[in-house]
Design a protein around this motif. Structure first.
Motif, PDB file in Angstrom:
ATOM      1  N   ALA A   1       0.727  -1.192  -0.173  1.00 47.67           N
ATOM      2  CA  ALA A   1       0.088   0.012   0.032  1.00 47.67           C
ATOM      3  C   ALA A   1       0.828   1.239   0.031  1.00 47.67           C
ATOM      4  CB  ALA A   1      -0.917   0.035   1.259  1.00 47.67           C
ATOM      5  N   GLN A   2       1.932   1.033   0.090  1.00 47.30           N
ATOM      6  CA  GLN A   2       3.084   2.263   0.091  1.00 47.30           C
ATOM      7  C   GLN A   2       3.367   2.700  -1.334  1.00 47.30           C
ATOM      8  OE1 GLN A   2       3.575   3.755   2.739  1.00 47.30           O
ATOM      9  NE2 GLN A   2       2.284   2.266   3.802  1.00 47.30           N
ATOM     10  N   PRO A   3       3.955   3.936  -1.616  1.00 49.40           N
ATOM     11  CA  PRO A   3       4.408   4.463  -2.770  1.00 49.40           C
ATOM     12  C   PRO A   3       5.422   3.428  -3.368  1.00 49.40           C
ATOM     13  CG  PRO A   3       4.123   6.386  -1.723  1.00 49.40           C
ATOM     14  CD  PRO A   3       3.716   5.070  -0.504  1.00 49.40           C
ATOM     15  N   ASP A   4       5.733   3.263  -4.720  1.00 44.32           N
ATOM     16  CA  ASP A   4       6.702   2.528  -5.148  1.00 44.32           C
ATOM     17  C   ASP A   4       8.295   2.999  -4.731  1.00 44.32           C
ATOM     18  OD1 ASP A   4       5.438   0.798  -6.558  1.00 44.32           O
ATOM     19  OD2 ASP A   4       5.529   1.708  -8.536  1.00 44.32           O
ATOM     20  N   SER A   5       8.359   4.157  -4.298  1.00 42.38           N
ATOM     21  CA  SER A   5       9.488   4.726  -3.769  1.00 42.38           C
ATOM     22  C   SER A   5       9.983   4.021  -2.590  1.00 42.38           C
ATOM     23  CB  SER A   5       9.840   6.259  -3.639  1.00 42.38           C
ATOM     24  OG  SER A   5       8.500   6.542  -2.841  1.00 42.38           O
ATOM     25  N   VAL A   6       8.742   4.016  -1.800  1.00 46.77           N
ATOM     26  CA  VAL A   6       9.126   3.247  -0.416  1.00 46.77           C
ATOM     27  C   VAL A   6       9.417   1.728  -0.370  1.00 46.77           C
ATOM     28  CG1 VAL A   6       7.972   2.633   1.714  1.00 46.77           C
ATOM     29  CG2 VAL A   6       7.696   4.782   0.746  1.00 46.77           C
ATOM     30  N   ALA A   7       8.581   0.981  -1.514  1.00 46.23           N
ATOM     31  CA  ALA A   7       8.593  -0.301  -1.668  1.00 46.23           C
ATOM     32  C   ALA A   7      10.256  -0.810  -2.281  1.00 46.23           C
ATOM     33  CB  ALA A   7       7.533  -0.873  -2.541  1.00 46.23           C
ATOM     34  N   ARG A   8      10.386   0.197  -3.331  1.00 44.33           N
ATOM     35  CA  ARG A   8      11.761  -0.043  -3.776  1.00 44.33           C
ATOM     36  C   ARG A   8      13.045   0.136  -2.923  1.00 44.33           C
ATOM     37  NH1 ARG A   8      12.075   0.098  -9.431  1.00 44.33           N
ATOM     38  NH2 ARG A   8      13.997   0.766  -9.499  1.00 44.33           N
ATOM     39  N   GLY A   9      12.799   1.132  -2.038  1.00 49.75           N
ATOM     40  CA  GLY A   9      13.933   1.101  -1.068  1.00 49.75           C
ATOM     41  C   GLY A   9      14.015  -0.236  -0.024  1.00 49.75           C
ATOM     42  N   ILE A  10      12.838  -0.707   0.297  1.00 45.01           N
ATOM     43  CA  ILE A  10      12.725  -1.545   1.171  1.00 45.01           C
ATOM     44  C   ILE A  10      13.104  -3.057   0.713  1.00 45.01           C
ATOM     45  CG2 ILE A  10      11.332  -3.196   2.511  1.00 45.01           C
ATOM     46  CD1 ILE A  10       9.499  -0.804   3.242  1.00 45.01           C
ATOM     47  N   ILE A  11      12.786  -3.180  -0.829  1.00 46.69           N
ATOM     48  CA  ILE A  11      13.440  -4.350  -1.313  1.00 46.69           C
ATOM     49  C   ILE A  11      14.867  -4.279  -1.760  1.00 46.69           C
ATOM     50  CG2 ILE A  11      12.950  -5.483  -3.462  1.00 46.69           C
ATOM     51  CD1 ILE A  11       9.940  -5.078  -3.195  1.00 46.69           C
ATOM     52  N   GLY A  12      15.201  -3.117  -2.266  1.00 41.92           N
ATOM     53  CA  GLY A  12      16.470  -2.862  -2.552  1.00 41.92           C
ATOM     54  C   GLY A  12      17.630  -3.150  -1.498  1.00 41.92           C
ATOM     55  N   HIS A  13      17.091  -2.984  -0.382  1.00 39.96           N
ATOM     56  CA  HIS A  13      18.004  -3.041   0.720  1.00 39.96           C
ATOM     57  C   HIS A  13      18.021  -4.794   1.166  1.00 39.96           C
ATOM     58  CE1 HIS A  13      19.871  -2.294   4.924  1.00 39.96           C
ATOM     59  NE2 HIS A  13      18.918  -3.329   5.313  1.00 39.96           N
TER      60      HIS A  13
ATOM     61  N   LEU B   1      24.609  -0.402   6.937  1.00 39.33           N
ATOM     62  CA  LEU B   1      25.154   0.780   6.187  1.00 39.33           C
ATOM     63  C   LEU B   1      25.615   0.379   4.896  1.00 39.33           C
ATOM     64  CD1 LEU B   1      26.970   3.118   8.733  1.00 39.33           C
ATOM     65  CD2 LEU B   1      24.778   3.503   7.514  1.00 39.33           C
ATOM     66  N   ALA B   2      26.158  -0.698   4.724  1.00 39.05           N
ATOM     67  CA  ALA B   2      26.743  -1.226   3.506  1.00 39.05           C
ATOM     68  C   ALA B   2      25.649  -1.657   2.451  1.00 39.05           C
ATOM     69  CB  ALA B   2      27.956  -2.331   3.595  1.00 39.05           C
ATOM     70  N   CYS B   3      24.881  -2.106   2.996  1.00 33.26           N
ATOM     71  CA  CYS B   3      23.644  -2.476   2.254  1.00 33.26           C
ATOM     72  C   CYS B   3      22.845  -1.484   1.686  1.00 33.26           C
ATOM     73  CB  CYS B   3      22.700  -3.623   2.903  1.00 33.26           C
ATOM     74  SG  CYS B   3      23.460  -5.030   3.171  1.00 33.26           S
ATOM     75  N   ASP B   4      22.663  -0.168   2.641  1.00 36.14           N
ATOM     76  CA  ASP B   4      22.000   1.068   2.215  1.00 36.14           C
ATOM     77  C   ASP B   4      22.718   1.490   1.004  1.00 36.14           C
ATOM     78  OD1 ASP B   4      20.074   0.659   3.908  1.00 36.14           O
ATOM     79  OD2 ASP B   4      21.040   1.729   5.523  1.00 36.14           O
ATOM     80  N   VAL B   5      24.000   1.738   1.206  1.00 36.33           N
ATOM     81  CA  VAL B   5      24.750   2.175   0.047  1.00 36.33           C
ATOM     82  C   VAL B   5      24.908   1.507  -1.343  1.00 36.33           C
ATOM     83  CG1 VAL B   5      27.154   2.792  -0.624  1.00 36.33           C
ATOM     84  CG2 VAL B   5      26.395   3.390   1.756  1.00 36.33           C
ATOM     85  N   LEU B   6      24.679   0.089  -1.174  1.00 32.72           N
ATOM     86  CA  LEU B   6      24.494  -0.797  -2.280  1.00 32.72           C
ATOM     87  C   LEU B   6      23.296  -0.726  -2.941  1.00 32.72           C
ATOM     88  CD1 LEU B   6      25.827  -2.926  -4.147  1.00 32.72           C
ATOM     89  CD2 LEU B   6      24.894  -4.873  -2.361  1.00 32.72           C
ATOM     90  N   ALA B   7      22.450  -0.569  -2.251  1.00 26.18           N
ATOM     91  CA  ALA B   7      21.013  -0.646  -2.579  1.00 26.18           C
ATOM     92  C   ALA B   7      20.791   0.789  -3.572  1.00 26.18           C
ATOM     93  CB  ALA B   7      19.855  -0.559  -1.597  1.00 26.18           C
TER      94      ALA B   7
END
Length: 433
Positions: A285-297, A366-372
């Motif tokens: 139910a969240q915007p794609d920008s939120v979902a992409r950030g969570i999935i990317g991490h 932090l490393a996963c945040d940067v990689l995503a």
């Protein structure tokens, strides 16, 4: 009076929908078998019930849209395609907006038509007798569909099959049907008076909606897996039939990777492991920008550590814990310390060990945040605020300094700053305190 939702109808529609997405050829075969049974007047009773229920939903626009952002009209048009594929070219009884008969196969194409056209393009295959029956009963020319498919696949011709625009007066008709009790008001409609869209859908347990949303999120996972060159895990969206639903859908973490082993292979010593990405249904139910950030991490977690690296990391942590216990035991024996006397040494050592482990986890996060962020899926300030409000425990301000060394995730200020430095953009700029 609106009839209660029929679980059998929902289950049948869900089966047909999954079949059309996962295996269009099997979907075409299913439609062909139904056409042959209808032609010989041997249609099973459960298919007759599905036909009546589907006609009622088309007539009243009473079927909930398949995704959270799908308009009701688009959903009605999809159901008209479904009716054509399964039950033939005659419009559903009472359909207020029937598709003109000469539009099918020309300006209007369905899933079965596309499957038939691509199937016919294979030089080593030929359509069987049942598919021939489907073409005859649906008044379609196979050669025309194949030619149209080849033309649409080229650069010169646009893709065909778009739905019709919403007709004038459609929304007024929906409102009247709600007043008459023929349909429920859907979330997002101006006359809807229920709870918010998310809370309503969380309690609705609508299999169609949540399964379709999981497929939408699966495309994001596949995109990240392709860029990171890892195997794409299966999205386990927390649907009503999943045992994790009640435990993880409303608390815990919005996403996590879990590992499973294939069943029924106990006779083999080395059973391959499979990864699944478990997503809370609120993510859909969240915007794609939120979902992409969570999935990317989460996908960054899967990409950063090879299975052998994961084993080494676990061995390092486990070995450090064991070594600490051994050293403390030796010290206690050498100095003949009693248990109360050893407490001032044991407790600080254990706290330091846990703090060291938490520090390693914070570095990993932090490393996963940067990689995503490097693959175009950063955690935005909007996603950080949503996760903090719904999935982060709130520690009193006066005690935050005490638990800070034991936290496994860095503060959002630090994470957003690292993302901003990796991808300079005003959208990901850390908020000021």
């Amino acid at each position: 009076m609106v009839p209660p939702p029929d679980e059998d109808y929902r289950r049948r529609i869900q089966f047909v929908q999954r079949l059309s997405v996962r295996d269009p050829d099997e979907y075409l075969l299913f439609c062909s078998q139904v056409a042959r049974a209808a032609e010989t007047d041997e249609l099973p009773e459960h298919m007759r019930e599905l036909r009546d229920d589907l006609a009622q939903c088309i007539r009243n626009s009473s079927h909930r849209p398949l995704t959270l952002d799908t308009p009701q009209w688009t959903n009605d048009e999809w159901m008209r395609d479904l009716w054509f594929d399964i039950f033939g070219p005659e419009p559903a009884p009472g359909d207020p907006y029937p598709v003109p008969g000469d539009a099918w196969g020309f300006t209007r194409r369905t899933t079965a038509m596309r499957a038939l056209a691509s199937h016919g393009m294979r030089p080593d295959c030929d359509i069987d007798e049942q598919t021939t029956t489907w073409c005859r009963t649906h008044r379609l020319d196979r050669d025309h569909l194949t030619a149209a498919h080849e033309t649409a696949a080229g650069v010169a011709a646009p893709e065909v099959g778009d739905y019709r625009p919403e007709p004038p007066g459609y929304r007024d008709r929906l409102s009247r049907r709600v007043e008459e009790g023929a349909r429920h008001a859907m979330p997002g409609e101006e006359w809807y008076t229920g709870e918010s869209d998310l809370s309503t859908l969380l309690e609705a347990d609508d299999h169609d909606v949540w399964w379709t949303e999981a497929k939408r999120l699966q495309t994001i996972v596949d995109e990240a897996a392709t860029i990171l060159k890892v195997d794409s895990p299966e999205v386990l969206h927390l649907c009503p039939d999943e045992p994790l639903d009640r435990k993880d859908a409303k608390c815990g973490s919005p996403a996590m990777l879990r590992m499973t082993r294939a069943k029924k292979r106990r006779h083999r010593r080395h059973v391959p492991r499979r990864f699944q990405l478990v997503l809370a249904r609120q993510v859909a139910a969240q915007p794609d920008s939120v979902a992409r950030g969570i999935i990317g991490h989460e996908m960054a977690h899967a990409a950063r550590f090879h299975p052998r690296d994961r084993i080494r990391r676990r061995a390092l942590v486990g070995g450090t814990y064991v070594a600490t216990v051994v050293i403390l035991t030796v010290i206690q024996e050498l100095f003949s310390l009693t248990f109360p006397q050893s407490i001032p040494i044991v407790i600080p050592s254990m706290v330091a060990l846990v703090a060291w482990h938490s520090w390693r986890r914070r570095r990993e996060e932090l490393a996963c945040d940067v990689l995503a962020a490097s693959i175009g899926m950063p955690i935005t300030t909007e996603a950080a605020a949503w996760i903090a409000d719904n999935y982060t425990g709130h520690v009193p301000t006066g005690l935050r300094w005490l638990v800070a060394p034991l936290r496994e995730h860095p503060p959002w200020q630090t994470r957003l700053e690292a993302i901003r430095q990796a991808t300079p953009s005003p959208e990901h700029e850390a908020p000021r305190v």
